[in-house]
Design a protein around this motif. Structure first.
Motif, mmCIF file in Angstrom:
data_model
loop_
_atom_site.group_PDB
_atom_site.id
_atom_site.type_symbol
_atom_site.label_atom_id
_atom_site.label_comp_id
_atom_site.label_asym_id
_atom_site.label_seq_id
_atom_site.Cartn_x
_atom_site.Cartn_y
_atom_site.Cartn_z
ATOM 1 N N GLY A 37 64.781 55.577 27.989
ATOM 2 C CA GLY A 37 64.476 56.859 29.001
ATOM 3 C C GLY A 37 65.283 58.067 28.574
ATOM 4 O O GLY A 37 65.389 58.874 29.315
ATOM 5 N N GLU A 38 65.961 58.227 27.139
ATOM 6 C CA GLU A 38 66.739 59.244 26.643
ATOM 7 C C GLU A 38 65.474 60.525 26.337
ATOM 8 O O GLU A 38 66.079 61.499 26.103
ATOM 9 C CB GLU A 38 67.521 59.042 25.869
ATOM 10 C CG GLU A 38 68.651 58.210 26.281
ATOM 11 C CD GLU A 38 69.471 57.631 24.891
ATOM 12 O OE1 GLU A 38 69.610 58.297 24.039
ATOM 13 O OE2 GLU A 38 70.162 56.495 25.049
ATOM 14 N N ARG A 39 64.451 59.790 25.654
ATOM 15 C CA ARG A 39 63.407 60.721 25.188
ATOM 16 C C ARG A 39 62.008 60.278 25.848
ATOM 17 O O ARG A 39 61.659 59.055 26.053
ATOM 18 C CB ARG A 39 63.231 60.862 23.398
ATOM 19 C CG ARG A 39 64.607 61.154 23.012
ATOM 20 C CD ARG A 39 64.566 62.683 23.082
ATOM 21 N NE ARG A 39 65.872 63.387 22.573
ATOM 22 C CZ ARG A 39 66.200 63.532 21.412
ATOM 23 N NH1 ARG A 39 65.428 63.271 20.561
ATOM 24 N NH2 ARG A 39 67.495 64.018 21.332
ATOM 25 N N ASP A 40 60.935 61.204 25.921
ATOM 26 C CA ASP A 40 59.683 60.880 26.333
ATOM 27 C C ASP A 40 58.792 60.128 25.006
ATOM 28 O O ASP A 40 58.961 60.607 24.015
ATOM 29 C CB ASP A 40 59.098 62.097 26.731
ATOM 30 C CG ASP A 40 59.491 62.615 28.223
ATOM 31 O OD1 ASP A 40 60.038 61.760 28.799
ATOM 32 O OD2 ASP A 40 59.229 63.568 28.645
ATOM 33 N N VAL A 41 58.119 59.187 25.391
ATOM 34 C CA VAL A 41 57.347 58.377 24.452
ATOM 35 C C VAL A 41 56.083 59.712 24.096
ATOM 36 O O VAL A 41 55.463 60.101 25.158
ATOM 37 C CB VAL A 41 56.785 57.252 24.779
ATOM 38 C CG1 VAL A 41 55.756 56.625 23.863
ATOM 39 C CG2 VAL A 41 57.745 56.379 25.318
ATOM 40 N N PRO A 42 55.864 60.147 22.971
ATOM 41 C CA PRO A 42 54.713 61.162 22.643
ATOM 42 C C PRO A 42 53.464 60.505 23.126
ATOM 43 O O PRO A 42 53.118 59.427 23.038
ATOM 44 C CB PRO A 42 54.721 61.275 21.420
ATOM 45 C CG PRO A 42 56.284 60.885 20.731
ATOM 46 C CD PRO A 42 56.568 59.877 21.810
ATOM 47 N N PRO A 43 52.654 61.277 23.914
ATOM 48 C CA PRO A 43 51.078 60.769 24.151
ATOM 49 C C PRO A 43 50.413 59.908 22.973
ATOM 50 O O PRO A 43 49.850 59.009 23.397
ATOM 51 C CB PRO A 43 50.483 62.168 24.454
ATOM 52 C CG PRO A 43 51.568 62.968 24.873
ATOM 53 C CD PRO A 43 52.582 62.677 24.088
ATOM 54 N N PRO A 44 50.249 60.354 21.893
ATOM 55 C CA PRO A 44 49.723 59.532 20.780
ATOM 56 C C PRO A 44 50.391 58.184 20.692
ATOM 57 O O PRO A 44 49.541 57.109 20.406
ATOM 58 C CB PRO A 44 49.839 60.361 19.581
ATOM 59 C CG PRO A 44 50.216 61.808 19.957
ATOM 60 C CD PRO A 44 51.055 61.769 21.157
ATOM 61 N N ALA A 45 51.695 58.026 20.450
ATOM 62 C CA ALA A 45 52.077 56.634 20.585
ATOM 63 C C ALA A 45 51.841 55.785 21.843
ATOM 64 O O ALA A 45 51.425 54.851 21.807
ATOM 65 C CB ALA A 45 53.719 56.885 20.551
ATOM 66 N N GLN A 46 51.859 56.406 22.902
ATOM 67 C CA GLN A 46 51.425 55.824 24.432
ATOM 68 C C GLN A 46 49.962 55.171 24.156
ATOM 69 O O GLN A 46 49.785 54.068 24.431
ATOM 70 C CB GLN A 46 51.500 56.906 25.624
ATOM 71 C CG GLN A 46 52.813 57.481 25.886
ATOM 72 C CD GLN A 46 52.707 58.255 27.082
ATOM 73 O OE1 GLN A 46 51.876 58.310 27.869
ATOM 74 N NE2 GLN A 46 53.544 59.326 26.942
ATOM 75 N N ARG A 47 49.043 56.060 23.704
ATOM 76 C CA ARG A 47 47.765 56.064 23.603
ATOM 77 C C ARG A 47 47.478 54.884 22.601
ATOM 78 O O ARG A 47 46.963 53.721 22.843
ATOM 79 C CB ARG A 47 46.738 56.853 23.296
ATOM 80 C CG ARG A 47 46.659 57.876 24.254
ATOM 81 C CD ARG A 47 45.602 58.953 23.925
ATOM 82 N NE ARG A 47 45.807 59.802 22.773
ATOM 83 C CZ ARG A 47 46.689 60.907 23.173
ATOM 84 N NH1 ARG A 47 47.272 61.402 24.192
ATOM 85 N NH2 ARG A 47 46.882 61.734 21.833
#
Length: 71
Positions: A37-47
């Motif tokens: 939780g130190e960094r947000d997962v980028p939207p392309p990686a999430q998708r």
């Protein structure tokens, strides 16, 4: 995607944080930061992770397919 959701996605795909890093083309530290939780997962990686889960693919399957074009 929260850190809990990221870890759950890795678990569903049978990936370690290191495997996720290779699959997503990032450093292992980046994957750890997403998992902690130190960094947000980028939207392309999430998708991409959600796509793999939705289509019933494993992380190993994706790693094999992506490695085909590499020499």
């Amino acid at each position: 995607m929260t850190s809990d959701e990221f870890r759950a996605a890795l678990d569903a795909l049978g990936l370690t944080q290191g495997g996720a890093a290779r699959l997503l083309g990032v450093d292992e530290r980046t994957s750890r930061r997403w998992a902690n939780g130190e960094r947000d997962v980028p939207p392309p990686a999430q998708r991409f992770l959600r796509y793999l889960i939705a289509t019933g693919r494993s992380g190993e399957y994706a790693l094999r397919k992506l490695a085909i074009g590499q020499s």
